[in-house]
Design an enzyme around this catalytic site. Structure first.
Site, PDB file in Angstrom:
ATOM      1  N   ASP A 115       0.789  -1.236   0.000  1.00  0.00           N
ATOM      2  CA  ASP A 115       0.000   0.000   0.000  1.00  0.00           C
ATOM      3  C   ASP A 115       0.821   1.287   0.000  1.00  0.00           C
ATOM      4  O   ASP A 115       0.270   2.361   0.241  1.00  0.00           O
ATOM      5  CB  ASP A 115      -0.959   0.001   1.202  1.00  0.00           C
ATOM      6  N   ASP A 180      -7.118  -3.720  -5.638  1.00  0.00           N
ATOM      7  CA  ASP A 180      -6.746  -2.415  -5.063  1.00  0.00           C
ATOM      8  C   ASP A 180      -5.339  -1.980  -5.475  1.00  0.00           C
ATOM      9  O   ASP A 180      -5.011  -0.801  -5.514  1.00  0.00           O
ATOM     10  CB  ASP A 180      -6.774  -2.473  -3.523  1.00  0.00           C
TER      11      ASP A 180
HETATM   12  N1  GLY Z   1      -7.419  -1.331   0.061  1.00  0.00           N
HETATM   13  C1  GLY Z   1      -8.255  -1.814   1.079  1.00  0.00           C
HETATM   14  C2  GLY Z   1      -9.687  -1.470   0.930  1.00  0.00           C
HETATM   15  O1  GLY Z   1     -10.130  -0.988  -0.064  1.00  0.00           O
HETATM   16  O2  GLY Z   1     -10.407  -1.702   1.880  1.00  0.00           O
END
Ligand code: GLY
Length: 409
Positions: A115, A180
């Protein structure tokens, strides 16, 4: 007579355009007044950044819930402060945006999950866009380098999470990649541009190609998790972690796909990515409720969709909305409308923004733990953040507001 008619119609057109402009200006002004007042309250309640107090959501008792900087969300609050600076031009917002951004610097070497793009590009990326500094540029390149350590040539993707088990408790994920992850690529494109080193660009493109091949179903809905064989690179299984069921359309996952492929098209101009963004959007728009804010998953409780036994979604089947997904898609559509040349996307984006800014979703001043939007969902399967504000919903709402303000219409 004809001259008179032309004059009359021209005047009517001018006053119609002005009326529309006024409506837009008033809408933006009112929202900026609200978001600045609400964020002032948030700043008072949260204090100064200390590495452990990044606004994230609201506790059940209505108090502010924060995260440490090692979670995936610390970049959103600094990023929101940069958008406030952009919306107002007021240096007071720049000062706090800088303070919160600088508190993340040590993350430039962080490699424990994927992330880093969210963490560093929403903060330092916006800092660099609005107030360029060689120091921030170097931090972003180092962050891109750290993120790149999670890429492997054999799989052709960046590993999202480290080892974990699927909800069914038997399948093991050694190389899980989630949809994501598309969002983390923007920082890689940036790093190649400023460093002149093409390796980051190549990783971002390869990851996008693999995602295009492996994450989409035939109807262009997306799987949340794709797990790869670490040695052969073969896809071993596909599942969900935060959606209703493995075969469902998790709204925020679809939102990440829409936003991610739009951004990758911007950076590459490769029509395959535009096509993916448009198709992912069209299936998302097809079944939206009237207020254009989706259920947290499009298939909650539908026949043919069954959560795994351990998921909280088995017992919790209320049809909650997810404002965070709506905010992400709203912001993405302002951009995608330009590339896809679809006027309907702009109309949708404007309607979504109005819906999110209505009392149904925008919080009253001083409530909602001082977040902007209500009614998001973090993860129902994990019984976490249900019907709560989320810092990333606010971030993309503000980004959408900026994009709407900058729209030449
Ligand atoms: N990237 C984690 C979410 O969208 O909850």
């Amino acid at each position: 007579m004809r001259k008179f008619q032309i004059l009359f119609f021209s005047l009517a057109l001018v006053s119609l355009t002005t009326a529309c402009e006024n409506e837009k200006t008033v809408f933006i002004k009112k929202n900026v007044a609200f978001v600045t007042a609400q964020t002032d309250k948030m700043l008072t309640s949260v204090g100064k950044p200390d590495g452990k107090n990044y606004p994230r959501t609201m506790n059940d008792d209505g108090s502010l819930a924060v995260s440490s900087k090692y979670d995936w969300t610390p970049g959103f609050f600094p990023g929101s402060l940069w958008y406030l600076y952009e919306l107002t031009g007021d240096h007071k917002w720049k000062d706090v945006a800088e303070q919160w951004t600088n508190s993340l610097e040590s993350l430039k070497t962080f490699t424990k999950h994927h992330d880093l793009g969210f963490m560093m590009y929403c903060s330092y990326g916006n800092a660099q866009r609005l107030d360029p500094k060689p120091g921030s540029e170097a931090i972003l390149v180092e962050s891109a380098n750290s993120l790149s350590t999670r890429f492997s040539e054999s799989t052709g993707v960046i590993k999202s999470w480290n080892y974990r088990k699927a909800w069914n408790d038997t399948v093991e994920w050694f190389y899980p990649v989630i949809i994501d992850n598309m969002m983390n690529l923007e920082m890689l494109f940036y790093a190649s541009k400023v460093s002149g080193d093409k390796k980051y660009y190549d990783i971002a493109v390869k990851h996008s190609e693999s995602t295009l091949k492996n994450h989409f179903r035939d109807d262009f809905t997306t799987y949340h998790v794709v797990n790869y064989d670490t040695i052969t690179g073969e896809v071993l299984n596909r599942a969900t972690c935060q959606g209703f069921s493995d075969n469902s359309m998790w709204s925020r996952g679809q939102a990440w796909a829409i936003y991610g492929f739009t951004m990758v098209y911007r950076e590459t101009k490769d029509p395959r990515f535009l096509d993916a963004a448009v198709k992912a959007t069209d299936i998302y728009l097809k079944d939206l409720p009237e207020d254009l804010v989706p259920l947290w998953d499009f298939n909650v409780g539908e026949p043919g969709y069954q959560p795994e036994e351990k998921s909280y979604a088995v017992q919790f089947q209320e049809k909650c909305k997810d404002a965070s997904a709506a905010a992400i898609v709203c912001s993405a559509l302002f951009e995608l409308s330009e590339y896809a040349n679809k006027e309907t996307y702009i109309d949708c984006a404007v309607k979504m923004l109005h819906s999110l800014a209505s009392p149904a979703y925008r919080a009253p001043l001083g409530e909602n733990a001082n977040f902007l939007l209500m009614h998001s969902v973090g993860s129902i399967p994990h019984q976490a953040e249900i019907e709560k504000p989320l810092v990333y919903a606010d971030y993309y709402f503000l980004e959408a507001l900026v994009r709407y303000k900058n729209l030449k219409k």
